[in-house]
Design an enzyme around this catalytic site. Structure first.
Site, mmCIF file in Angstrom:
data_model
loop_
_atom_site.group_PDB
_atom_site.id
_atom_site.type_symbol
_atom_site.label_atom_id
_atom_site.label_comp_id
_atom_site.label_asym_id
_atom_site.label_seq_id
_atom_site.Cartn_x
_atom_site.Cartn_y
_atom_site.Cartn_z
ATOM 1 N N ARG A 236 -73.675 28.196 62.872
ATOM 2 C CA ARG A 236 -72.742 27.142 63.236
ATOM 3 C C ARG A 236 -71.478 27.297 62.393
ATOM 4 N NH1 ARG A 236 -75.964 26.908 66.620
ATOM 5 N NH2 ARG A 236 -76.911 25.107 67.657
ATOM 6 N N GLU A 265 -65.766 24.195 70.624
ATOM 7 C CA GLU A 265 -66.385 24.971 71.700
ATOM 8 C C GLU A 265 -66.438 24.132 72.970
ATOM 9 O OE1 GLU A 265 -70.174 26.556 70.576
ATOM 10 O OE2 GLU A 265 -69.403 27.573 68.794
ATOM 11 N N HIS A 285 -70.380 32.228 71.552
ATOM 12 C CA HIS A 285 -71.639 31.511 71.324
ATOM 13 C C HIS A 285 -72.704 31.937 72.335
ATOM 14 C CE1 HIS A 285 -73.435 27.600 69.495
ATOM 15 N NE2 HIS A 285 -74.326 28.561 69.577
#
Length: 329
Positions: A236, A265, A285
């Site tokens: 993260r 994001e 991601h």
């Protein structure tokens, strides 16, 4: 039961074998990404069970207060994007399998792909070749170098094994219990956090983002890294203090970074500094985004819905909802 699934970008879930678990329910799948409360409230006004894909959408009190029919949120992993207290007040069960004992091989494999890509300059070499240039630089080997694993859990331990297979010296830094597990698996542990950051050639972050780990990697830590070292983050973005990584890369310590996670994001700002530094490899991601991993994750998520429909909710993270329901006449 009316079920809504948000943020299935590539309309993948209906193609999974585990999707059959939802047979007999009315399922609506949304493939775009919406964060506006008004738009979400309109989409979800009749929803009884909501399926989330990781932290793609924020579920906060202003939205929950407009979803009178919602009774269940089913997802997997941590839930910083969900207002659990608001769910409890509204009588909404949150079911989330934390899968503590299940390695995420997809995330570990992506981590290793980023290590190789950054150390051998693969994106830059490919782009140069397509542009008619031959061999734009000299990369770095992995054999004999030190791989640092920050956080020795279900993903970090798998990445450590990959490092061992590549002939790297694996060094671990983590909480005391995790360090004990690492020693038991035959890995060396650092004497201090400062030593850990100063000696690693490749340093990979593998921790959950909770209040205690937010900003756990500070500017001072990064400044201790070697000028030719690589920092990898597939966990993260919030593990690193805001702005610290960009500043460190511009300052030359570490010399490279490879990241799969970002503060915002989906990241659509092409001017973001991380996307414009030559010494950074970025992916959107995708650590857990494989069909195999989806089958594992959504089998759990759909099982939680089936259990709720049968009157036996599982993996409940706000059990006070169940207590309140039991007290009702």
């Amino acid at each position: 039961m009316k079920i809504a699934i948000l943020d299935d970008y590539h309309d993948t879930l209906r193609t999974l074998a585990c999707f059959a678990k939802l047979a007999g329910h009315e399922v609506t799948i949304w493939n775009d990404q919406v964060q506006e409360v008004d738009a979400l409230a309109a989409r979800l006004r009749d929803t009884e069970a909501l399926v989330l894909i990781r932290e793609r959408t924020q579920i906060r009190a202003p939205l929950l207060e407009r979803l009178d029919r919602l009774r269940l949120i089913s997802q997997r992993s941590v839930y910083p994007h969900i207002d659990i207290d608001a769910c409890t007040r509204r009588g909404v069960i949150v079911s989330s399998n934390m899968h503590a004992g299940t390695p995420s091989y997809a995330a570990a494999e992506l981590t290793w792909a980023l290590v190789l890509a950054a150390m051998r300059q693969l994106p830059q070499q490919v782009a140069a070749l397509k542009a008619g240039r031959w061999q734009i630089g000299v990369g770095h080997s992995l054999h004999g170098k030190t791989l640092g694993i920050y956080g020795y859990g279900r993903i970090g331990s798998v990445v450590a094994g990959y490092g061992r297979a590549f002939g790297m010296k694996v060094l671990v830094w983590a909480r005391a219990a995790s360090l004990a597990r690492a020693r038991g698996d035959g890995y060396a542990v650092a004497r201090s956090k400062a030593e850990f950051f100063s000696v690693c050639d490749v340093l990979s972050l593998h921790m959950r983002l909770v209040e205690d780990t937010r900003g756990v990697v500070a500017a001072d830590d990064l400044a201790r890294m070697k000028p030719d070292a690589l920092l990898v983050n597939t966990s993260r973005a919030g593990l690193i203090a805001p702005g610290a990584l960009v500043a460190a890369l511009k300052g030359g310590r570490p010399g490279m970074a490879a990241v799969d996670v970002f503060e915002v994001e989906p990241l659509r700002d092409t001017a973001d500094p991380l996307l414009n530094l030559d010494n950074v490899v970025c992916t959107p991601h995708i650590g857990y985004v494989t069909r195999d991993e989806y089958e594992v994750q959504f089998a759990d998520i759909f099982d939680q819905i089936v259990a709720y429909a049968a009157g036996r909710p599982i993996n409940v993270v706000n059990p006070k909802v169940l207590e309140a329901a039991h007290r009702r006449p």
